[in-house]
Design a protein around this motif. Sequence first.
Motif, mmCIF file in Angstrom:
data_model
loop_
_atom_site.group_PDB
_atom_site.id
_atom_site.type_symbol
_atom_site.label_atom_id
_atom_site.label_comp_id
_atom_site.label_asym_id
_atom_site.label_seq_id
_atom_site.Cartn_x
_atom_site.Cartn_y
_atom_site.Cartn_z
ATOM 1 N N VAL A 245 34.797 67.196 59.648
ATOM 2 C CA VAL A 245 35.161 68.022 58.595
ATOM 3 C C VAL A 245 34.145 68.830 58.064
ATOM 4 N N SER A 246 34.232 69.953 57.583
ATOM 5 C CA SER A 246 33.592 70.918 56.977
ATOM 6 C C SER A 246 34.064 71.052 55.360
ATOM 7 N N PHE A 247 33.079 71.042 54.278
ATOM 8 C CA PHE A 247 33.524 71.200 53.029
ATOM 9 C C PHE A 247 32.644 72.381 52.472
ATOM 10 N N LEU A 248 33.112 72.961 51.344
ATOM 11 C CA LEU A 248 32.257 73.813 50.670
ATOM 12 C C LEU A 248 32.070 73.346 49.313
ATOM 13 N N LYS A 249 30.676 73.211 48.990
ATOM 14 C CA LYS A 249 30.267 72.595 47.928
ATOM 15 C C LYS A 249 28.830 73.484 47.312
ATOM 16 N N GLY B 36 28.453 76.454 47.101
ATOM 17 C CA GLY B 36 28.395 77.805 47.894
ATOM 18 C C GLY B 36 27.915 77.574 49.269
ATOM 19 N N LYS B 37 27.668 76.394 49.760
ATOM 20 C CA LYS B 37 27.025 75.945 51.104
ATOM 21 C C LYS B 37 28.238 74.977 51.754
ATOM 22 N N ILE B 38 28.393 75.221 53.005
ATOM 23 C CA ILE B 38 29.278 74.374 53.743
ATOM 24 C C ILE B 38 28.420 73.073 54.407
ATOM 25 N N THR B 39 29.030 71.927 54.320
ATOM 26 C CA THR B 39 28.410 70.859 54.937
ATOM 27 C C THR B 39 29.512 70.476 55.934
ATOM 28 N N THR B 40 28.963 69.982 57.192
ATOM 29 C CA THR B 40 29.818 69.825 58.090
ATOM 30 C C THR B 40 29.286 68.369 58.764
ATOM 31 N N LEU C 164 36.859 57.907 58.102
ATOM 32 C CA LEU C 164 36.670 57.896 56.750
ATOM 33 C C LEU C 164 36.520 56.595 56.173
ATOM 34 N N SER C 165 35.881 55.443 57.121
ATOM 35 C CA SER C 165 35.322 54.273 56.545
ATOM 36 C C SER C 165 33.731 54.603 56.323
ATOM 37 N N LEU C 166 33.262 55.853 57.239
ATOM 38 C CA LEU C 166 31.963 56.289 57.021
ATOM 39 C C LEU C 166 31.631 57.469 55.859
ATOM 40 N N TYR C 167 32.795 58.108 55.687
ATOM 41 C CA TYR C 167 32.876 59.340 54.853
ATOM 42 C C TYR C 167 33.847 59.190 53.841
ATOM 43 N N ASP C 168 33.575 59.442 52.602
ATOM 44 C CA ASP C 168 34.377 59.398 51.366
ATOM 45 C C ASP C 168 34.905 60.782 50.914
ATOM 46 N N PRO C 169 36.328 60.905 51.106
ATOM 47 C CA PRO C 169 36.576 62.341 50.591
ATOM 48 C C PRO C 169 36.259 62.955 49.165
ATOM 49 N N LEU C 170 36.152 61.937 48.375
ATOM 50 C CA LEU C 170 35.689 62.182 46.995
ATOM 51 C C LEU C 170 34.273 62.856 47.131
ATOM 52 N N ASP C 171 33.568 62.594 48.114
ATOM 53 C CA ASP C 171 32.209 63.610 48.092
ATOM 54 C C ASP C 171 32.393 64.915 48.402
ATOM 55 N N TRP C 172 33.529 65.291 49.039
ATOM 56 C CA TRP C 172 34.095 66.655 49.253
ATOM 57 C C TRP C 172 34.542 67.430 48.146
ATOM 58 N N VAL C 173 34.446 66.797 46.912
ATOM 59 C CA VAL C 173 34.988 67.713 45.643
ATOM 60 C C VAL C 173 33.774 68.632 45.233
ATOM 61 N N ASP C 174 34.126 69.707 45.084
ATOM 62 C CA ASP C 174 33.064 70.557 44.782
ATOM 63 C C ASP C 174 32.813 70.698 43.046
ATOM 64 N N GLU C 175 31.677 71.581 42.650
ATOM 65 C CA GLU C 175 31.112 71.521 41.297
ATOM 66 C C GLU C 175 32.247 71.720 40.413
ATOM 67 N N GLY D 140 35.530 70.654 40.745
ATOM 68 C CA GLY D 140 36.636 69.657 40.743
ATOM 69 C C GLY D 140 37.524 69.806 41.706
ATOM 70 N N ASN D 141 37.272 70.991 42.669
ATOM 71 C CA ASN D 141 38.367 71.296 43.761
ATOM 72 C C ASN D 141 37.625 70.703 45.117
ATOM 73 N N ILE D 142 38.536 70.894 46.105
ATOM 74 C CA ILE D 142 38.253 70.742 47.531
ATOM 75 C C ILE D 142 38.633 71.802 48.254
ATOM 76 N N SER D 143 37.886 72.528 49.005
ATOM 77 C CA SER D 143 37.915 73.566 50.140
ATOM 78 C C SER D 143 37.258 72.999 51.470
ATOM 79 N N ALA D 144 38.298 72.367 52.245
ATOM 80 C CA ALA D 144 37.830 71.877 53.528
ATOM 81 C C ALA D 144 38.683 72.113 54.490
ATOM 82 N N ILE D 145 38.225 71.978 55.753
ATOM 83 C CA ILE D 145 38.806 71.979 56.936
ATOM 84 C C ILE D 145 38.375 70.934 58.044
ATOM 85 N N ALA D 146 39.195 70.242 58.776
ATOM 86 C CA ALA D 146 38.909 69.188 59.669
ATOM 87 C C ALA D 146 39.615 69.220 60.970
ATOM 88 N N HIS D 147 39.065 68.263 61.726
ATOM 89 C CA HIS D 147 39.541 68.498 63.105
ATOM 90 C C HIS D 147 39.657 67.049 63.660
#
Length: 206
Positions: free
Chosen positions: A37-41, A43-47, A58-69, A71-78
């Motif tokens: 997954v890559s998410f925008l937070k 102003g920077k993309i974290t992958t 998803l047992s390692l990475y919580d989608p809640l951490d992808w929420v930006d400053e 309160g939104n999520i802009s993310a792509i995944a594979h």
Amino acid sequence: MCGVIGLDLKDVSESDIDSIRSLFHETQIRGRHATGVSFLKFGKITTLKEALPADEFLSLYDPLDWVDENGNISAIAHCRYSTSDLRYNQPIADSSVSIVHNGVISQELPERWEELYGINCETANDSELLFHKPDLESWGNSSISALLLNSDGIKYLKNGKRPLWIGKANTNGVVYSSTRDILKRSSFTFSSIYRVECGFGDDLQP
């Protein structure tokens, strides 16, 4: 036959986080060899990516951490189905741009890519060619269903050789998926689901 995911959601709730988990679970049917997954937070993309199926990812990475400053999520995944090895998983990304791709850009040997296409790649994943040159004209014989994330949000890049669908998640955004069935099996509630037309752009439907 890899699976791609796009999340462009506003005012993300706990229910949305559960639905994201459901969407990943349903998408892994298209590939269990690796997930990323890559998410925008800020102003920077974290992958983040691992050679694991989506449920384990998803047992390692919580989608809640992808929420930006905001309160939104802009993310792509594979979700990857590998026909070779697991050294070069997706997304292909740096700190400002990320891409996920289902399809085939080139079946030429990676050693010839610079000679043939004028692109010096760091990996042997042919999706990196699309990362460096994200347009349809350059890859006329390729099969492309891709999502690109940058500071402006998510854009799609698609020709007629691979599927891509959008679900309108009521009033708080859109979700992209490789198939209509995956969207319907997830726990998101959609006001409409429709096929993405060929081209390059963002969601233009009302």
